[in-house]
Design a protein around this motif. Structure first.
Motif, PDB file in Angstrom:
ATOM      1  N   THR A 131     106.252  57.752  26.154  1.00 16.48           N
ATOM      2  CA  THR A 131     106.451  57.064  24.882  1.00 16.48           C
ATOM      3  C   THR A 131     107.715  56.213  24.928  1.00 16.48           C
ATOM      4  O   THR A 131     108.801  56.705  25.240  1.00 16.48           O
ATOM      5  CB  THR A 131     106.558  58.079  23.729  1.00 16.48           C
ATOM      6  OG1 THR A 131     105.297  58.757  23.602  1.00 16.48           O
ATOM      7  CG2 THR A 131     106.906  57.396  22.425  1.00 16.48           C
TER       8      THR A 131
ATOM      9  N   THR B 286     106.399  45.989  23.575  1.00 11.68           N
ATOM     10  CA  THR B 286     105.236  46.546  22.879  1.00 11.68           C
ATOM     11  C   THR B 286     105.348  48.064  22.915  1.00 11.68           C
ATOM     12  O   THR B 286     105.676  48.644  23.943  1.00 11.68           O
ATOM     13  CB  THR B 286     103.918  46.044  23.512  1.00 11.68           C
ATOM     14  OG1 THR B 286     102.808  46.508  22.744  1.00 11.68           O
ATOM     15  CG2 THR B 286     103.763  46.463  24.961  1.00 11.68           C
ATOM     16  N   LEU B 287     105.097  48.694  21.771  1.00 11.95           N
ATOM     17  CA  LEU B 287     105.318  50.127  21.628  1.00 11.95           C
ATOM     18  C   LEU B 287     104.120  50.920  22.138  1.00 11.95           C
ATOM     19  O   LEU B 287     102.979  50.668  21.742  1.00 11.95           O
ATOM     20  CB  LEU B 287     105.579  50.480  20.167  1.00 11.95           C
ATOM     21  CG  LEU B 287     105.753  51.954  19.836  1.00 11.95           C
ATOM     22  CD1 LEU B 287     106.980  52.537  20.554  1.00 11.95           C
ATOM     23  CD2 LEU B 287     105.885  52.151  18.334  1.00 11.95           C
TER      24      LEU B 287
ATOM     25  N   ARG C 252     110.865  50.092  30.356  1.00 12.54           N
ATOM     26  CA  ARG C 252     110.617  50.760  29.091  1.00 12.54           C
ATOM     27  C   ARG C 252     111.913  51.340  28.548  1.00 12.54           C
ATOM     28  O   ARG C 252     112.841  51.622  29.300  1.00 12.54           O
ATOM     29  CB  ARG C 252     109.562  51.863  29.234  1.00 12.54           C
ATOM     30  CG  ARG C 252     109.970  53.020  30.123  1.00 12.54           C
ATOM     31  CD  ARG C 252     108.782  53.947  30.348  1.00 12.54           C
ATOM     32  NE  ARG C 252     109.148  55.111  31.152  1.00 12.54           N
ATOM     33  CZ  ARG C 252     108.266  56.012  31.599  1.00 12.54           C
ATOM     34  NH1 ARG C 252     106.970  55.876  31.317  1.00 12.54           N
ATOM     35  NH2 ARG C 252     108.678  57.038  32.314  1.00 12.54           N
TER      36      ARG C 252
ATOM     37  N   THR D 217     102.928  54.870  22.264  1.00 15.23           N
ATOM     38  CA  THR D 217     103.181  56.208  21.750  1.00 15.23           C
ATOM     39  C   THR D 217     102.119  57.147  22.290  1.00 15.23           C
ATOM     40  O   THR D 217     100.927  56.906  22.108  1.00 15.23           O
ATOM     41  CB  THR D 217     103.167  56.238  20.220  1.00 15.23           C
ATOM     42  OG1 THR D 217     104.117  55.292  19.716  1.00 15.23           O
ATOM     43  CG2 THR D 217     103.510  57.627  19.708  1.00 15.23           C
TER      44      THR D 217
ATOM     45  N   VAL E 114     109.153  51.723  24.095  1.00 19.46           N
ATOM     46  CA  VAL E 114     108.828  50.308  24.001  1.00 19.46           C
ATOM     47  C   VAL E 114     108.807  49.757  25.419  1.00 19.46           C
ATOM     48  O   VAL E 114     109.764  49.938  26.175  1.00 19.46           O
ATOM     49  CB  VAL E 114     109.845  49.548  23.137  1.00 19.46           C
ATOM     50  CG1 VAL E 114     109.514  48.053  23.138  1.00 19.46           C
ATOM     51  CG2 VAL E 114     109.859  50.103  21.728  1.00 19.46           C
TER      52      VAL E 114
END
Length: 127
Positions: free
Chosen positions: A90, A121-122, A37, A124, A92
């Motif tokens: 949080t 893929t994000l 990430r 949040t 990507v």
């Protein structure tokens, strides 16, 4: 191998999210798989990895006990189940694949050791 990640989104702190990464083009069962990430302004960091056979998994300390990596070699897919999410999760999220034989046991921690990457893929997590 080509990789495509799915499943990102917005979730409240304490919630859960499941990511998938579908592979195509090569024999999936030959590849160790990793999740990394990258948060804004930060370097890409290791999250979890799983051996090609699926018999062993590895986790960053920050996600241990909350995230679970798994794979289905018949479907050519690796998963990341994320529970008890925190705002600091949080980022990507990227999946990565590597089929080479490595000379050191902790190679899976290093992004540069993987030769195939998904698009990200994000995720949040709101507080």
């Amino acid at each position: 191998v080509q990789l495509q990640a799915f499943g990102g989104g917005l979730v409240q702190a304490g919630g859960s999210l499941s990511l998938s990464c579908a592979a195509s083009g090569r024999t999936f069962s030959n590849y160790a798989m990793g999740w990394f990430r990258q948060a804004p302004g930060k370097e890409r960091e290791f999250v979890a990895a799983i051996r090609a056979s699926g018999d062993r998994t590895y986790y960053a300390d920050s996600v241990k006990g909350r995230f679970t990596i798994s794979r289905d070699n018949a479907k050519g897919t690796v998963y990341l189940q994320m529970n008890r999410l925190k705002p600091e999760d949080t980022a990507v999220y990227y999946c990565a694949a590597e089929a080479g034989i490595k000379s050191f046991s902790t190679w899976y921690l290093r992004p540069n050791e993987y030769n195939s990457w998904g698009q990200g893929t994000l995720v949040t997590v709101s507080s």
